[in-house]
Design a protein around this motif. Structure first.
Motif, PDB file in Angstrom:
ATOM      1  N   ASP A 171      11.340   7.878  -7.032  1.00 31.11           N
ATOM      2  CA  ASP A 171      10.511   6.722  -7.856  1.00 31.11           C
ATOM      3  C   ASP A 171       8.993   6.357  -7.298  1.00 31.11           C
ATOM      4  O   ASP A 171       8.342   5.683  -8.042  1.00 31.11           O
ATOM      5  CB  ASP A 171      11.298   5.408  -7.786  1.00 31.11           C
ATOM      6  N   PHE A 172       8.596   6.999  -6.171  1.00 30.77           N
ATOM      7  CA  PHE A 172       7.286   6.545  -5.730  1.00 30.77           C
ATOM      8  C   PHE A 172       6.538   7.722  -5.360  1.00 30.77           C
ATOM      9  O   PHE A 172       6.206   7.979  -4.164  1.00 30.77           O
ATOM     10  CB  PHE A 172       7.494   5.582  -4.355  1.00 30.77           C
ATOM     11  N   VAL A 173       6.571   8.912  -6.137  1.00 28.69           N
ATOM     12  CA  VAL A 173       5.718   9.913  -5.788  1.00 28.69           C
ATOM     13  C   VAL A 173       4.233   9.452  -5.869  1.00 28.69           C
ATOM     14  O   VAL A 173       3.912   8.601  -6.503  1.00 28.69           O
ATOM     15  CB  VAL A 173       5.893  11.085  -6.945  1.00 28.69           C
ATOM     16  N   ASP A 174       3.481  10.205  -5.248  1.00 24.05           N
ATOM     17  CA  ASP A 174       1.836   9.752  -5.059  1.00 24.05           C
ATOM     18  C   ASP A 174       1.820   8.551  -4.328  1.00 24.05           C
ATOM     19  O   ASP A 174       0.588   8.278  -4.089  1.00 24.05           O
ATOM     20  CB  ASP A 174       1.245   9.319  -6.368  1.00 24.05           C
ATOM     21  N   ASP A 176       2.545   6.090  -0.617  1.00 27.92           N
ATOM     22  CA  ASP A 176       2.663   6.281   0.897  1.00 27.92           C
ATOM     23  C   ASP A 176       4.140   6.385   1.333  1.00 27.92           C
ATOM     24  O   ASP A 176       4.483   5.419   1.948  1.00 27.92           O
ATOM     25  CB  ASP A 176       1.965   5.262   1.484  1.00 27.92           C
ATOM     26  N   PHE A 419      11.721  -1.328  -0.327  1.00 26.80           N
ATOM     27  CA  PHE A 419      10.650  -2.027   0.032  1.00 26.80           C
ATOM     28  C   PHE A 419      10.589  -2.731   1.336  1.00 26.80           C
ATOM     29  O   PHE A 419       9.410  -2.883   1.748  1.00 26.80           O
ATOM     30  CB  PHE A 419      10.821  -3.411  -1.067  1.00 26.80           C
ATOM     31  N   PHE A 422       8.875   0.861   3.340  1.00 31.37           N
ATOM     32  CA  PHE A 422       7.671   1.525   3.218  1.00 31.37           C
ATOM     33  C   PHE A 422       6.633   0.604   2.819  1.00 31.37           C
ATOM     34  O   PHE A 422       6.864  -0.178   1.953  1.00 31.37           O
ATOM     35  CB  PHE A 422       8.055   2.655   2.231  1.00 31.37           C
ATOM     36  N   CYS A 423       5.482   1.442   2.480  1.00 36.69           N
ATOM     37  CA  CYS A 423       4.350   0.761   1.932  1.00 36.69           C
ATOM     38  C   CYS A 423       4.206   1.327   0.422  1.00 36.69           C
ATOM     39  O   CYS A 423       3.829   2.502   0.670  1.00 36.69           O
ATOM     40  CB  CYS A 423       3.160   1.280   2.533  1.00 36.69           C
ATOM     41  N   ILE A 424       4.894   0.613  -0.325  1.00 40.70           N
ATOM     42  CA  ILE A 424       4.961   1.310  -1.731  1.00 40.70           C
ATOM     43  C   ILE A 424       3.418   0.565  -2.631  1.00 40.70           C
ATOM     44  O   ILE A 424       3.281  -0.665  -2.310  1.00 40.70           O
ATOM     45  CB  ILE A 424       6.135   0.741  -2.496  1.00 40.70           C
ATOM     46  N   GLY A 425       3.165   1.431  -3.637  1.00 41.65           N
ATOM     47  CA  GLY A 425       1.997   0.846  -4.406  1.00 41.65           C
ATOM     48  C   GLY A 425       0.620   1.422  -4.034  1.00 41.65           C
ATOM     49  O   GLY A 425       0.176   1.211  -2.813  1.00 41.65           O
ATOM     50  N   LYS A 426       0.300   2.156  -5.213  1.00 45.34           N
ATOM     51  CA  LYS A 426      -1.120   2.801  -4.684  1.00 45.34           C
ATOM     52  C   LYS A 426      -2.281   1.801  -5.395  1.00 45.34           C
ATOM     53  O   LYS A 426      -1.954   0.885  -6.201  1.00 45.34           O
ATOM     54  CB  LYS A 426      -1.033   4.033  -5.199  1.00 45.34           C
TER      55      LYS A 426
ATOM     56  N   TYR B 275       6.005  -3.552  -5.088  1.00 45.79           N
ATOM     57  CA  TYR B 275       5.669  -2.405  -5.188  1.00 45.79           C
ATOM     58  C   TYR B 275       4.387  -2.142  -5.648  1.00 45.79           C
ATOM     59  O   TYR B 275       3.934  -1.236  -5.993  1.00 45.79           O
ATOM     60  CB  TYR B 275       6.611  -1.852  -6.334  1.00 45.79           C
ATOM     61  N   PHE B 286       1.785  -3.233   6.538  1.00 48.87           N
ATOM     62  CA  PHE B 286       1.979  -1.868   7.183  1.00 48.87           C
ATOM     63  C   PHE B 286       0.700  -1.601   8.164  1.00 48.87           C
ATOM     64  O   PHE B 286      -0.188  -0.694   8.101  1.00 48.87           O
ATOM     65  CB  PHE B 286       1.833  -0.769   6.140  1.00 48.87           C
TER      66      PHE B 286
END
Lengths: 426, 623
Positions: A171-174, A176, A419, A422-426, B275, B286
């Motif tokens: 679900d979180f390609v691309d 971190d 959540f 990881f650091c999600i969200g670009k 997210y 982080f």
């Protein structure tokens, strides 16, 4: 008064020092209040009266408010004098005020429904109440205390973590997130599978602790099997005589050996025979001996056992009083060597009982086996080129199998795990 | 006295939920009005210039399969198509496209303006007329009134919106637009459970001041995956995006100025999405990471504006300028518009039915960000669901609900209505328990027939769908008659025992490492199968075993969904439910056992009690 306030005698029926009547339900306090001037906060001594004002008893009344009770709903306990007449009149009065007599197991069921106990704990509770030996008591308490639930929770946590790692790559390609999650997923799955494997092995032992080990006394006719059984049992459970082939049927004696429940089996002497009834007895003896957990072979000095012993079986010279100074012999007649034999049987069974974990039922085993199978499939697939969505699907199945032991899974748990790490969200 | 016009359905708001709602309602032949503040703002992409992604791409395909607008618009405006998760299983591949904002908006506006039964009305909706707890009309700021029994509110982030840049805040629904305060106050009068959320945007950059020569560039797919089942290929010129990274200096600047951020300075109470964290969030949460990726996405072919994806912020203007310029390639960049955070009211979606109609006010439907979601795709899908049900209500027909087992739309609506939201809700593939079945590639197989029944699928789409279904059926028949030995299959490189039994070609396609290329290699004489058809057959085959395993679960869910719980159920009367659960059930008023099952804190035992009660109720009604 709502019909869902239940009551029952919680202690054994009959004369006793104290008899406890338990009332549970939203209106427990109101129902109890019909019998007394005021329901105490916490505990207090109260006179119980019927609706026409007749004194029924003077009772210690305990009040559990909110969900701080066994059932997770308001509970009142009436500690009465243990007279059947008092109990009868109090139960009659409660019913008259609109309470409903509880069905069998209904208090526990409510505890389950209100989340006070999980399914495994309920099973543990049932065993606890039934416990007769020390090992049964300890085992039931382990389960009742939530040992299996805690373990399943830990497996679930590890599996959810493994699933979350894989889901994160989906679900979180691309983003971190860790690129190669295989090592951690593999370590998590292996740990869970190993843990389950230990518990699966222990279920058989746990079932033995609960239902009792079977120990069969096996040997040629007239070697002293029944005499030994009677000596061990401390009573004349089996008929003994000088006539070879006296025992035809399998005779069972329940005993407590070093805290373990044991069923001792006396079997027909094994020999070729033309007597039809004796022949049936011999084949029954062989059959039961094969299924027993442990066999004690009684042999004549220098003779081979009637069947091939397996690891843990004991081979003992019978009628040791006549056989002279043997290394390991017993005599049911004189008691010679009995303590040593009991010691050996107990040591062997205790070693086996030691394998028991917190999973104690076939239901637990089949759920764990199912989960374990899925996990093995995922572990094998991790190193092939199996798409991540299929891996995730198999892990979900494993989680559901684990949940069958106590609870259930939720996708929100997966996302929470993702959540928080990881650091999600670009 | 104003002349009072009457419409079957009135949509309030012209964003992605509103546009899709207007389109769907009009396809069904209803008389529809769309009320918006500014006609030229219809279809604007106010956040990132992209459609689709993981989970979201699935939603767009489903909207399209139902005859919706978003897929068509995204295909027309797409300037870079990428299929995400290309290397993972087909069930989790998500189409995504970057859009030219202008092309997208123009496509939507043109499509809507061509609909004869849709009237677009400029104005601010300020009040609802309600009689006997049911909607009877909508009142605008100029005092005019529109008569209708069905209103779909899609007011996005405009309900009491507040924009924050550093310690400066002002009311606004979006930069350049006023917030709707009157409607928020009106909703408050309905005694609805309101909450507050926030979301953020990054600063917009002037592309001519970016040193593109320094940057790594990411092109689109050479073979683009489009959104609409009706599209053949990309229509607009295709471009690449640039990639830069934050660095230690960027993080230092942000850390030093955290107290000046609206969020960290304590100016914002709303909850943001985990997210989609702001750059402040990333640096704080982080702290061990000294670099984050930033995608530089051009907003269109005819504009220089670039959207830096990954650095949304509520820091003051001077700090934004400094940290942006600390990244390579952006040393001399000019900011066209500062990044900002926006806080807005949302209605707890647990107040809604699965039709997205308010439980407490029949005829009032809510869709989009007002329900606590985020994203164009989530909004559009809700717009479609609400509009379809609004039209059906206008026609006195039963509502149509979408099931979790059939669509991501069903998953989303059920999640919203059943669980509410704790943060802006976004679709993920992991939310769908039947993910292997709910693929982007088979959205038409799952939903187009339903769309035809509802009336949102037009003749052209219906004909194309039937042609495709026929081809799939024929292809399956042909492949089921072709026998292959295990040795032949293994000869193509597939891993299987060469001494195993022979298989049909269809069966062989269930193997992970055996596809159509391998099949034609050993059976070159087989008739040609269209690439799209082949892909569908392969995907169906690949998951066949897993889907068979799920059939029991699917059947169980269908049964639970069919077990209707009357709205008027008195949970306190059902013995054996804890006080806590009675309270939760009373609040949630689940429409079916399937919904009840997913209520937080529901235990297996309580479900037994509930289903037993419903069974007794059912038999009483029959006798």
């Amino acid at each position: 008064m709502a019909g869902d306030t239940i009551f029952a005698l919680a202690t054994a029926a009959g004369r006793a020092g104290v008899a406890i009547v338990r009332i549970s339900g939203r209106d427990a306090s109101a129902l109890a209040g019909q019998l007394m001037s005021s329901v105490p906060v916490g505990r207090g001594l109260r006179e119980l009266r019927s609706s026409d004002g007749v004194i029924l008893d003077q009772a210690l009344v305990l009040s559990f408010v909110g969900d701080a009770s066994f059932t997770g709903e308001p509970v009142i306990e009436l500690h009465l004098h243990g007279s059947p007449a008092i109990v009868r009149s109090v139960l009659f009065a409660l019913e008259g005020h609109g309470g409903r007599p509880a069905e069998a197991g209904e208090f526990t069921r409510r505890a389950l429904e209100n989340g006070k106990l999980d399914l495994a704990q309920v099973e543990g509770l049932a065993d606890l109440i039934d416990a007769e030996t020390e090992a049964q008591r300890r085992q039931a308490l382990r389960v009742f205390a939530g040992g299996l639930g805690a373990l399943a929770e830990e497996w679930r946590r590890q599996l959810i973590r493994a699933a979350a790692l894989i889901e994160a790559t989906i679900d979180f390609v691309d983003e971190d997130v860790p690129v190669d999650v295989t090592p951690e997923v593999s370590a998590l799955l292996t740990a869970v599978r190993d843990g389950m494997s230990t518990q699966i092995d222990g279920v058989a032992a746990a079932e033995r602790i609960r239902d009792g080990f079977e120990v069969a006394i096996v040997g040629a006719p007239n070697i002293g099997k029944s005499t030994l059984l009677n000596r061990l049992a401390g009573r004349d459970a089996a008929i003994t005589s000088e006539v070879a082939g006296t025992t035809r049927d399998v005779i069972e004696v329940q005993m407590d050996l070093g805290g373990l429940a044991v069923t001792l089996l006396d079997t027909a002497g094994i020999r070729q025979t033309t007597d039809i009834v004796e022949e049936i007895g011999v084949s029954r003896a062989i059959d039961r001996a094969n299924h027993a957990d442990l066999r004690v072979f009684l042999v004549a000095k220098g003779a081979a056992p009637a069947m091939k012993p397996v690891a843990g079986d004991l081979v003992v010279v019978g009628k040791a009083d006549l056989a002279g100074n043997e290394e390991f012999g017993v005599s049911g007649l004189t008691g010679l060597g009995i303590d040593a034999l009991v010691g050996k049987i107990t040591t062997e069974l205790q070693a086996r009982a030691g394998l028991a974990g917190v999973a104690i039922r076939a239901r637990h085993r089949s759920a764990m086996e199912q989960a374990s199978e899925q996990i093995s499939a995922v572990l094998a697939a991790l190193h092939d080129d199996v798409p991540a969505d299929l891996l995730a699907e198999d892990i979900r199945h494993a989680i559901r199998a684990v949940d069958m032991v106590v609870g259930r899974v939720d996708v929100e748990d997966l996302l929470d795990e993702i959540f928080s790490s990881f650091c999600i969200g670009k | 006295m104003f002349h009072v016009k009457h419409f079957d359905v009135v949509i309030v708001g012209g964003g992605h939920a509103g546009s899709e709602a207007a389109w769907a309602a009009a396809q069904m032949g209803a008389s529809v009005a769309l009320v918006t503040l500014r006609r030229e703002a219809i279809g604007i992409m106010s956040c990132n210039p992209a459609i689709g992604g993981l989970g979201k791409g699935h939603l767009v395909r489903e909207i399209d399969a139902l005859g919706g607008l978003m897929g068509l618009a995204a295909d027309a405006a797409g300037i870079q198509f990428r299929l995400l998760n290309r290397t993972k299983g087909p069930a989790v591949r998500g189409p995504r496209a970057q859009s030219d904002r202008v092309l997208y908006r123009d496509y939507v506006q043109n499509a809507l303006s061509e609909l004869e039964n849709l009237s677009i009305i400029e104005g601010e909706a300020t009040d609802l007329r309600v009689e006997n707890d049911e909607v009877t009309g909508l009142i605008l700021a100029d005092g005019s009134e529109i008569a209708t029994r069905n209103v779909v509110l899609t007011t996005g982030t405009f309900l009491r919106g507040v924009i924050h840049i550093g310690d400066v805040s002002r009311p606004g629904g979006r930069v350049g637009d006023a917030a709707s305060v009157a409607m928020a106050e009106r909703l408050e009068g309905f005694d609805l459970p309101l909450g507050r959320l926030k979301t953020g945007t990054p600063p917009r950059l002037n592309g001519r001041t970016i040193d593109w020569s320094k940057l790594e560039m990411q092109p689109g797919d050479t073979d683009p995956s489009l959104f609409s089942f009706m599209s053949d290929g990309a229509m607009a010129h295709q471009i690449s995006c640039g990639i830069t990274h934050t660095n230690a200096e960027t993080h230092d600047i942000i850390r030093e100025n955290l107290s000046r951020s609206a969020m960290y300075g304590g100016h914002i109470d709303g909850v943001g999405p985990r997210y989609c964290p702001s750059i402040e969030d990333k640096v704080v949460r982080f702290a061990d990471k000294d670099s984050h990726q930033v995608f530089l996405e051009p907003e269109g072919l005819t504009t220089d504006t670039v959207y830096p994806n990954g650095i949304s912020t509520s820091l003051p203007a001077d700090v934004q300028e400094r940290y942006v310029r600390s990244m390579y390639g952006l040393e001399n960049v000019e900011i066209e518009q500062m990044g900002y955070a926006i806080e807005y009211d949302y209605v707890d979606p647990r107040a809604l039915r699965l039709s997205l109609e308010l439980k407490s006010c029949p005829g009032l439907f809510l869709a989009g960000q007002i329900n606590g979601t985020t994203g164009y795709e989530e909004a559009a899908a809700q717009g479609l669901v609400a509009a379809v049900n609004a039209v059906r209500r206008a026609r006195d027909q039963d509502s149509v609900t979408f099931s979790r087992k059939d669509s991501y739309i069903g998953v989303m609506v059920d999640d919203l209505v059943g669980r509410g939201v704790a943060e802006p809700y976004r679709m993920f593939t992991s939310r769908a328990e039947f993910r292997l079945l709910l693929r982007a590639d088979n959205a038409d197989q799952r939903l187009t027939t339903l769309g035809r029944d509802i009336g949102t699928v037009n003749d052209a789409r219906w004909a194309a769908f039937n042609r495709k279904s026929e081809q799939i059926k024929k292809g399956n028949e042909v492949l089921a008659k072709v026998d292959l030995t295990a040795r032949e299959i293994a000869g193509t490189g597939a891993k299987l025992n060469v001494d195993g039994p022979k298989r049909t070609a269809l069966d062989a396609l269930t193997l992970n490492d055996f596809g159509f290329d391998a099949l034609y290699q050993i059976r070159p004489e087989l008739p040609d199968i269209d690439r799209k058809i082949a892909e569908q057959i392969k995907n169906d085959a690949l998951y066949a075993h897993y889907i068979r395993r799920q059939e029991k679960d699917i059947a169980a869910m269908a049964k639970d969904e069919a077990t209707v719980i009357p709205f008027s159920t008195n949970y306190a009367e059902i013995g054996g439910l804890s006080a806590e659960l009675v309270q939760k059930l009373n609040a949630a008023r689940p429409e079916s056992l399937a919904q009840a099952r997913r209520i937080d804190g529901m235990t297996p035992a309580a479900l037994l009690v509930l289903s037993g009660y419903l069974k007794r109720l059912d038999s009483r009604q029959v006798s």
